[in-house]
Write a protein that holds these residues in place. Structure first.
Motif, PDB file in Angstrom:
ATOM      1  N   ALA A   1       0.822  -1.315  -0.031  1.00  0.00           N
ATOM      2  CA  ALA A   1       0.026  -0.119   0.070  1.00  0.00           C
ATOM      3  C   ALA A   1       1.044   1.195   0.200  1.00  0.00           C
ATOM      4  CB  ALA A   1      -0.807  -0.064   1.277  1.00  0.00           C
TER       5      ALA A   1
ATOM      6  N   GLU B   1       1.265   3.863   1.558  1.00  0.00           N
ATOM      7  CA  GLU B   1       1.508   4.424   3.043  1.00  0.00           C
ATOM      8  C   GLU B   1       2.010   3.334   3.982  1.00  0.00           C
ATOM      9  OE1 GLU B   1       2.512   7.579   3.737  1.00  0.00           O
ATOM     10  OE2 GLU B   1       1.809   7.808   1.664  1.00  0.00           O
ATOM     11  N   THR B   2       2.277   2.134   3.525  1.00  0.00           N
ATOM     12  CA  THR B   2       2.889   0.728   4.144  1.00  0.00           C
ATOM     13  C   THR B   2       3.741   1.208   5.103  1.00  0.00           C
ATOM     14  OG1 THR B   2       3.267  -1.444   4.051  1.00  0.00           O
ATOM     15  CG2 THR B   2       4.593   0.151   2.789  1.00  0.00           C
TER      16      THR B   2
ATOM     17  N   ALA C   1       5.498   2.965   0.449  1.00  0.00           N
ATOM     18  CA  ALA C   1       6.082   1.541  -0.354  1.00  0.00           C
ATOM     19  C   ALA C   1       7.371   1.676  -0.962  1.00  0.00           C
ATOM     20  CB  ALA C   1       4.552   1.458  -1.564  1.00  0.00           C
TER      21      ALA C   1
ATOM     22  N   GLU D   1      -4.705  -4.770   3.750  1.00  0.00           N
ATOM     23  CA  GLU D   1      -6.289  -4.117   3.505  1.00  0.00           C
ATOM     24  C   GLU D   1      -6.364  -3.951   2.181  1.00  0.00           C
ATOM     25  OE1 GLU D   1      -7.177  -0.387   5.719  1.00  0.00           O
ATOM     26  OE2 GLU D   1      -6.288  -1.408   7.502  1.00  0.00           O
ATOM     27  N   ASP D   2      -7.437  -4.090   1.345  1.00  0.00           N
ATOM     28  CA  ASP D   2      -7.731  -3.980  -0.022  1.00  0.00           C
ATOM     29  C   ASP D   2      -6.504  -4.768  -0.842  1.00  0.00           C
ATOM     30  OD1 ASP D   2      -9.895  -2.271   0.482  1.00  0.00           O
ATOM     31  OD2 ASP D   2      -8.689  -0.508   0.752  1.00  0.00           O
TER      32      ASP D   2
ATOM     33  N   ARG E   1      -3.431  -5.349  -0.313  1.00  0.00           N
ATOM     34  CA  ARG E   1      -2.244  -4.600  -0.279  1.00  0.00           C
ATOM     35  C   ARG E   1      -1.690  -4.791   1.146  1.00  0.00           C
ATOM     36  NH1 ARG E   1      -0.672   0.295  -4.465  1.00  0.00           N
ATOM     37  NH2 ARG E   1      -1.308  -0.783  -6.226  1.00  0.00           N
TER      38      ARG E   1
ATOM     39  N   THR F   1      -0.461  -3.107   4.242  1.00  0.00           N
ATOM     40  CA  THR F   1      -0.485  -1.744   5.142  1.00  0.00           C
ATOM     41  C   THR F   1       0.682  -1.985   6.064  1.00  0.00           C
ATOM     42  OG1 THR F   1      -2.256  -2.767   6.477  1.00  0.00           O
ATOM     43  CG2 THR F   1      -2.710  -1.447   4.397  1.00  0.00           C
TER      44      THR F   1
END
Length: 303
Positions: free
Chosen positions: A204, A206-207, A227, A275-276, A278, A280
């Motif tokens: 994501a 902003e992972t 990322a 989440e979604d 990907r 995070t």
């Protein structure tokens, strides 16, 4: 039988009650402390107090044992909180190799996940105890009050405050083990093929990457965010080169995870939050003192 080096009678009523609820007590202590070693010590302390109790005065052994365990875990948690202030780099929970039935219990799996355990770290010791007992184990307010030394009214307020705090920080939606494994498979494939773009695709924007070496193994001393930065760090440290790195699927803390071996030796455990579709959150535990519970399954239970 033997409880952490202490010999006890196999058919003694106190022993039978303790053994019957041991997995529950360990789960309570672990969720409060994030450390299997500390949880085992708490169980030892619980046993030493339990054998001195007059069982004729105990109406509900399970509730009584949970109360003792909670009090001992609270004492240890307050000390641990001070120790962690001096910890080198990010602190991550001690990963546990868990049985498939933990992953099948969605509430239990979430409560022991790396992401949730890190959220619990942001609570005060009393808030954490109240939240764990109420939300994970459905303990009544009066029983929690007896365990933490507060009034039932105060416990209700603490529970409400802790729940609001956790809800603001927990993952937005539950993800199935199958979804997590699929994302982890994409992550592993990118590592094994040295595919930087593949890493970027599974992360994501902003992972956050947290690496825990505990000052004993090399690790980033601060969280790595975004990322691009995470992908470059991971590619530089974990990408397969000349067959020196190997990644094996396992189940840790109720979710799919990777065991990382470097030149045949266990180097760490990687867990993720998703989440979604990907990643995070990426959690890499390298501290060798925290890698002793991934060789055999640890039974966890809410019952």
């Amino acid at each position: 039988m033997r409880t952490r080096g202490l010999a006890v009678e196999a058919h003694d009523p106190a022993t039978e009650s303790f053994v019957a609820h041991r997995n529950l007590l360990f789960t309570v202590a672990y969720e409060m402390l994030g450390s299997a070693a500390d949880a085992e010590d708490v169980l030892q302390e619980t046993w030493l107090r339990w054998v001195k109790v007059d069982l004729a005065e105990v109406a509900d052994p399970r509730a009584y044992l949970v109360r003792i365990t909670t009090r001992q875990a609270l004492n240890r948690l307050r000390t641990a909180s001070r120790r962690r202030e001096a910890y080198v780099g990010p602190w991550l929970p001690e990963p546990l190799l868990t049985a498939p039935d933990v992953a099948e219990d969605a509430e239990l799996a979430e409560s022991v996940s790396m992401a949730m355990m890190l959220v619990l770290e942001t609570l005060s010791p009393t808030e954490r105890a109240v939240f764990v007992l109420r939300e994970a184990f459905d303990v009544g307010y009066e029983e929690i009050a007896a365990a933490v030394g507060k009034t039932p009214a105060a416990v209700r307020q603490i529970a409400h405050r802790a729940r609001r705090h956790v809800d603001a920080r927990r993952p937005r939606a539950a993800v199935s083990p199958g979804q997590t494994r699929a994302v982890m498979e994409s992550f592993r494939l990118a590592l094994e093929t040295g595919d930087l773009q593949g890493l970027l695709d599974v992360l994501a924007p902003e992972t956050v990457l947290l690496t825990d070496g505990g000052g004993l193994r090399k690790a980033a001393v601060r969280p790595i965010v975004t990322a691009d930065k995470v992908a470059r760090f991971v590619a530089g440290r974990l990408a397969v080169r000349g067959g020196t790195m190997a990644f094996t699927f396992t189940t840790a803390n109720g979710s799919p995870a990777l065991l990382v071996h470097r030149e045949g030796e266990l180097d760490g455990v990687i867990a993720i939050s998703v989440e979604d579709d990907r990643i995070t959150g990426l959690y890499y535990v390298r501290n060798p003192e925290k890698l002793t519970r991934v060789a055999s399954e640890i039974p966890l239970t809410r019952a």
